[in-house]
Design a protein around this motif. Structure first.
Motif, short mmCIF file in Angstrom:
data_model
loop_
_atom_site.label_atom_id
_atom_site.label_comp_id
_atom_site.label_asym_id
_atom_site.label_seq_id
_atom_site.Cartn_x
_atom_site.Cartn_y
_atom_site.Cartn_z
N LEU A 166 12.67 -1.17 -1.69
CA LEU A 166 11.17 -1.81 -0.92
C LEU A 166 11.70 -3.09 -0.49
O LEU A 166 9.99 -4.00 -0.93
N SER B 167 12.15 2.17 -4.16
CA SER B 167 11.21 3.61 -4.80
C SER B 167 12.24 4.57 -6.15
O SER B 167 13.36 4.58 -5.94
N LYS B 168 11.02 5.65 -6.75
CA LYS B 168 11.74 6.50 -7.14
C LYS B 168 12.96 7.53 -6.60
O LYS B 168 13.47 7.91 -6.60
N VAL C 149 9.50 -4.94 -7.66
CA VAL C 149 10.06 -3.50 -7.53
C VAL C 149 10.77 -4.29 -6.31
O VAL C 149 10.76 -4.85 -5.78
N GLY D 40 6.32 2.52 -12.80
CA GLY D 40 5.91 1.55 -12.60
C GLY D 40 4.72 0.63 -12.73
O GLY D 40 4.46 -0.99 -13.80
N CYS D 41 4.64 0.35 -11.15
CA CYS D 41 3.13 0.19 -11.00
C CYS D 41 1.60 -0.04 -11.83
O CYS D 41 1.21 -1.26 -12.22
N HIS E 175 4.83 9.18 -10.43
CA HIS E 175 5.24 8.81 -9.10
C HIS E 175 4.18 7.51 -9.23
O HIS E 175 2.78 8.21 -10.01
N SER F 77 0.86 -1.26 0.14
CA SER F 77 -0.03 0.05 -0.25
C SER F 77 0.68 1.28 0.07
O SER F 77 1.97 1.15 0.82
N ASP F 78 0.65 2.62 -1.13
CA ASP F 78 1.18 3.29 -1.20
C ASP F 78 0.46 4.67 -0.15
O ASP F 78 -1.03 4.69 -0.71
C1 LIG Z 1 4.15 0.38 -1.53
C2 LIG Z 1 4.40 0.79 -3.42
N1 LIG Z 1 5.08 -0.62 -4.77
C3 LIG Z 1 6.08 -0.15 -5.59
C4 LIG Z 1 6.02 0.75 -5.70
C5 LIG Z 1 7.36 1.79 -6.60
O1 LIG Z 1 6.33 1.86 -7.65
P1 LIG Z 1 6.12 2.76 -9.06
O2 LIG Z 1 5.60 2.31 -9.77
O3 LIG Z 1 8.07 2.00 -9.23
O4 LIG Z 1 7.07 3.86 -9.23
P2 LIG Z 1 8.31 4.83 -8.39
O5 LIG Z 1 8.20 4.98 -6.75
O6 LIG Z 1 9.19 4.27 -8.90
O7 LIG Z 1 7.88 6.54 -8.43
C6 LIG Z 1 6.18 2.04 -4.36
N2 LIG Z 1 7.05 3.19 -4.34
N3 LIG Z 1 5.26 1.86 -2.92
#
Ligand SMILES: Cc1ncc(COP(=O)(O)OP(=O)(O)O)c(N)n1
Ligand SMILES: Nc1ncnc2c1ncn2[C@@H]1O[C@H](COP(=O)(O)OP(=O)(O)O)[C@@H](O)[C@H]1O
Length: 263
Positions: free
Chosen positions: A114, A108-109, A105, A208-209, A205, A11-12
């Motif tokens: 993670l 993160s960016k 994954v 990728g998801c 942001h 979860s984000d």
């Molecule tokens: C909870 C969660 N899962 C996956 C990610 C990575 O997401 P992504 O789509 O690769 O985007 P960025 O983090 O690269 O912006 C995440 N941040 N959180």
């Protein structure tokens, strides 16, 4: 009947990536999204402030509840956090008769980890072999295979190294290269280059998801893998173009862009 798609991910809290991005993408593409939550992150436009894994038993129970009663036409995986969760999810997918899109994954960016370093081997040996499509970004390719991609020319070598771990298809995402946003999809015999203009927008942001969930949604609707990836690429490109500022850092892509411009 509306196709059902299951995301197995973290979860984000900021709503731009993870489970929240996945379910928004699925709604936008006309499928019924369902979720198995693997971890909870405290996250916003500035980065990840905290992360907590769920117990393996809680992940298994969520998965069984969904699959045994409702059924799934496609599965997508995202943040899996630990070796134990990677192995449990790989086992569950192996016993499910549906295509699986694996987004391995790692970071993160903002550079927040993670996935535990100790889980990389389980991703290579347990999760990638059960993937219909694996969708690593360039950092994940380097982490998993040691191949460093610095130009489009290196992407074939990266794809071959990923395919060596067993997924049926590899989609190497070139989002972190300069120039056009170019991705390579291959199963080792067919090759499909997906090229889109790079949008000069810092609010990316969740790219990728969003891409991986869109592929899963399209597979659930009956597309072949190349058709699903082409449709997903078009969707994520529009979402990046419409990405918007939120908070003080990097804002999310716009999962609702097709509703907003009326197309
Ligand atoms: C909870 C969660 N899962 C996956 C990610 C990575 O997401 P992504 O789509 O690769 O985007 P960025 O983090 O690269 O912006 C995440 N941040 N959180
Ligand atoms: N600025 C951009 N403009 C257009 N497409 C982009 C941009 N950044 C990333 N993409 C595309 O978004 C998708 C996800 O790629 P990437 O951002 O590399 O993934 P991740 O979020 O896992 O790091 C790919 O199809 C990539 O080509």
């Amino acid at each position: 009947m509306i196709p059902t798609v299951l995301t197995v991910a973290g979860s984000d809290s900021g709503g731009g990536a993870g489970i929240q991005a996945d379910l928004k993408t699925m709604l936008a593409l006309g499928v019924h999204g369902m979720s198995v939550i693997t971890a909870v992150t405290a996250q916003n436009s500035l980065g990840v402030q905290g992360a907590w894994e769920l117990p393996v038993a809680a992940v298994r129970a969520q998965y069984r509840s969904v699959v045994d009663d409702i059924g799934v036409r496609a599965v997508k995986t995202g943040m899996l956090a630990s070796a134990e969760l990677v192995e449990a999810v790989a086992g569950l997918i192996a016993g499910t008769d549906a295509p699986a899109v694996v987004d391995p994954v790692g970071v993160s960016k903002h550079g927040d980890s993670l996935l535990a370093a100790s889980a990389l081997d389980s991703v290579r040996t347990k999760l990638l072999p059960v993937a219909t499509v694996a969708t690593p970004n360039l950092d994940e390719v380097a982490q998993l295979t040691g191949v460093r991609v610095e130009s489009e020319g290196d992407m074939r070598r990266a794809a071959a190294a990923v395919l060596g771990h067993g997924p049926r298809w590899a989609l190497i995402k070139g989002g972190h290269l300069a120039g056009d946003a170019v991705d390579l999809l291959t199963d080792g015999s067919e090759e499909h280059w997906l090229r889109a203009p790079r949008h000069d927008n810092r609010h990316t942001h969740g790219t990728g998801c969003t891409l991986a969930s869109a592929i899963a949604a399209q597979l659930a609707k009956g597309d072949s893998v190349p058709e699903a990836v082409a449709a997903a690429k078009e969707y994520v490109t529009g979402a990046v173009a419409a990405g918007f500022a939120l908070g003080g850092g990097i804002g999310p892509v716009d999962h609702g862009w097709r509703f907003r411009d009326g197309s």
